[in-house]
Design an enzyme around this catalytic site. Sequence first.
Site, PDB file in Angstrom:
ATOM      1  N   ASP A   1      24.834 -27.632 -37.455  1.00  0.00           N
ATOM      2  CA  ASP A   1      26.174 -27.190 -37.051  1.00  0.00           C
ATOM      3  C   ASP A   1      26.914 -28.331 -36.373  1.00  0.00           C
ATOM      4  O   ASP A   1      26.359 -28.978 -35.471  1.00  0.00           O
ATOM      5  CB  ASP A   1      26.071 -26.056 -36.022  1.00  0.00           C
ATOM      6  CG  ASP A   1      25.877 -24.690 -36.668  1.00  0.00           C
ATOM      7  OD1 ASP A   1      25.696 -24.633 -37.889  1.00  0.00           O
ATOM      8  OD2 ASP A   1      25.909 -23.690 -35.929  1.00  0.00           O
TER       9      ASP A   1
ATOM     10  N   LYS B   1      31.866 -21.689 -42.531  1.00  0.00           N
ATOM     11  CA  LYS B   1      31.629 -20.246 -42.398  1.00  0.00           C
ATOM     12  C   LYS B   1      32.889 -19.433 -42.670  1.00  0.00           C
ATOM     13  O   LYS B   1      33.974 -19.783 -42.197  1.00  0.00           O
ATOM     14  CB  LYS B   1      31.156 -19.926 -40.977  1.00  0.00           C
ATOM     15  CG  LYS B   1      29.733 -20.397 -40.674  1.00  0.00           C
ATOM     16  CD  LYS B   1      29.320 -19.936 -39.283  1.00  0.00           C
ATOM     17  CE  LYS B   1      28.063 -20.625 -38.788  1.00  0.00           C
ATOM     18  NZ  LYS B   1      26.851 -20.190 -39.482  1.00  0.00           N
TER      19      LYS B   1
ATOM     20  N   GLY C   1      22.597 -18.802 -31.442  1.00  0.00           N
ATOM     21  CA  GLY C   1      23.130 -19.174 -30.138  1.00  0.00           C
ATOM     22  C   GLY C   1      22.245 -18.806 -28.971  1.00  0.00           C
ATOM     23  O   GLY C   1      22.671 -18.873 -27.827  1.00  0.00           O
TER      24      GLY C   1
ATOM     25  N   ARG D   1       8.924 -13.110 -41.193  1.00  0.00           N
ATOM     26  CA  ARG D   1       7.688 -12.348 -41.417  1.00  0.00           C
ATOM     27  C   ARG D   1       7.962 -11.024 -42.134  1.00  0.00           C
ATOM     28  O   ARG D   1       7.194 -10.596 -42.987  1.00  0.00           O
ATOM     29  CB  ARG D   1       6.987 -12.067 -40.081  1.00  0.00           C
ATOM     30  CG  ARG D   1       6.239 -13.269 -39.523  1.00  0.00           C
ATOM     31  CD  ARG D   1       5.107 -12.815 -38.611  1.00  0.00           C
ATOM     32  NE  ARG D   1       4.411 -13.919 -38.001  1.00  0.00           N
ATOM     33  CZ  ARG D   1       3.380 -14.561 -38.566  1.00  0.00           C
ATOM     34  NH1 ARG D   1       2.957 -14.206 -39.761  1.00  0.00           N
ATOM     35  NH2 ARG D   1       2.796 -15.561 -37.940  1.00  0.00           N
TER      36      ARG D   1
ATOM     37  N   GLY E   1      18.290 -19.644 -33.684  1.00  0.00           N
ATOM     38  CA  GLY E   1      17.450 -19.806 -32.499  1.00  0.00           C
ATOM     39  C   GLY E   1      16.503 -20.985 -32.542  1.00  0.00           C
ATOM     40  O   GLY E   1      15.699 -21.161 -31.631  1.00  0.00           O
TER      41      GLY E   1
ATOM     42  N   GLY F   1      21.774 -24.629 -35.260  1.00  0.00           N
ATOM     43  CA  GLY F   1      23.131 -24.414 -34.787  1.00  0.00           C
ATOM     44  C   GLY F   1      23.343 -25.095 -33.464  1.00  0.00           C
ATOM     45  O   GLY F   1      23.547 -26.303 -33.376  1.00  0.00           O
ATOM     46  N   SER F   2      23.216 -24.305 -32.403  1.00  0.00           N
ATOM     47  CA  SER F   2      23.467 -24.831 -31.063  1.00  0.00           C
ATOM     48  C   SER F   2      22.359 -25.771 -30.603  1.00  0.00           C
ATOM     49  O   SER F   2      22.558 -26.558 -29.677  1.00  0.00           O
ATOM     50  CB  SER F   2      23.585 -23.654 -30.092  1.00  0.00           C
ATOM     51  OG  SER F   2      24.286 -22.597 -30.702  1.00  0.00           O
TER      52      SER F   2
END
Lengths: 193, 292
Positions: free
Chosen positions: B24, B81, B153, B165, B214, B235-236
């Site tokens: 990102d 996005k 995030g 899973r 995450g 991402g973050s």
Amino acid sequence: MKVGILALQGDFREHEAVFAAMGVETEYVRRPEELEKVDGLVIPGGESTAISKLLKKWGLFSPLQRRARDGFPVFGTCAGMILMAVEVSNTVPTLELMDISVDRNAYGRQIESFEGELSINGTDSPLSDEAVTGVFIRAPQVSEVRDGVEVLATHEGLPVLLRQDNLLAATFHPELTDNRGIHRYFIDQLVGS
Amino acid sequence: MVEKGTFKVKSGLAEMLKGGVIMDVVNAKQARIAEDAGAVAVMALEKVPADIRQEGGVARMADPQKIKEIMDEVSIPVMAKARIGHFVEAEILESLGVDYVDESEVLTPADEENHIDKWKLDVPVVCGARSLDEAARRIGEGAAMIRTKGEAGTGNVVEAVRHMRRINSQIRELVNTPDEELMSFAKELRAPRDILRVIAEEGQLPVVNFAAGGIATPADAALMMKLGADGVFVGSGIFKSQEPEPRGRAIVDAVTYYDDPETLAEISEDLGEPMVGINMEDMTDEDYIQTR
């Protein structure tokens, strides 16, 4: 005979699947010592910038360059071809093996990616008995072919499959289609010889 | 003859991204750092999910000007996005020449009933999924790539693990389902039977499946690869960490050498502080993005 597939990044599993269907033994190469154990190497499609950095960082760049210049068979598709070219239109460090100049992403962005039929050069080519569709994804174009490089196939007049002695390179992705002719050619004509 | 926008070339680009990291970025400077770190693509957006979470309000497609700046800066593919169901945002992104559209729950959904009809677009679209049935519905709508939703995030990989899973265990169940029970299986899952049949035959999704939501460390990325992800979105996790450059490079290396703990130890050394992260117990139901 065992063919190595450079497995740093990209569609290496698709190349493995083609060879498996042909009954050719393969091994992933991620380390310099793994390069020693194989009789030829495929550089898959992927992002040439990422693969180039990983080659350098993890010590594969120079050994691979040395071996390939000594006659070790190498087959590159798309990003693989870019990494084999002696000259590329931007700053990706390449192995400088095949005497061609290449423009990265020359057809344009993803929206210009396409499937198209190839023209095979020469009636006695081992490739000529099958119609071959090429899958071109953000594909490069070969802007210059120098002495010693043979053009095996073209698309709309542009060279897309080339050979120079122990080196074979495609701007498209034969590993994404059912046609195994080009992989067969690599084994029979480059690795086997 | 030349055919553009085929499913083969759409899903084919995702095949080329495998074994790679998609990062990102919110501006050209970050995009440059991402490409130099070895990212296979960048995701152009207005704010990273951690900031969207913190600041609240409606999150929308990024400013086209910003997307163009990022496209001009890097040579790797650029994704962007669009809101769930917002096919006009997707068409705008296609017209900009973006290489992949992410129909993303990270933005505020524009349609609570329908996703974008992705067959109508020439640009490929990636969608999030928490389960096999969700993945199959998105593929039925034309998604050329899937990613786990995880919980964007948070810097907490637990939800991405749960989703990966769950997809894997549902595929195992599907593979063991006799043909004559496939229809009722499909009905129960509310998933298209034709797509499930393909998955049952292949034992895997017919498109590339990345992990997302995450991932904050090289070990997180390697964990997702071990669980069968084809690659990872971060991402973050990179630009909200103390030192984005070494962390970005380390996550790229971890996705290649995910199977080698000694190398992972070496890669994980001295990266500075990761993003702080959020524990799921500290979140209320309204905080969850994945349920969108």
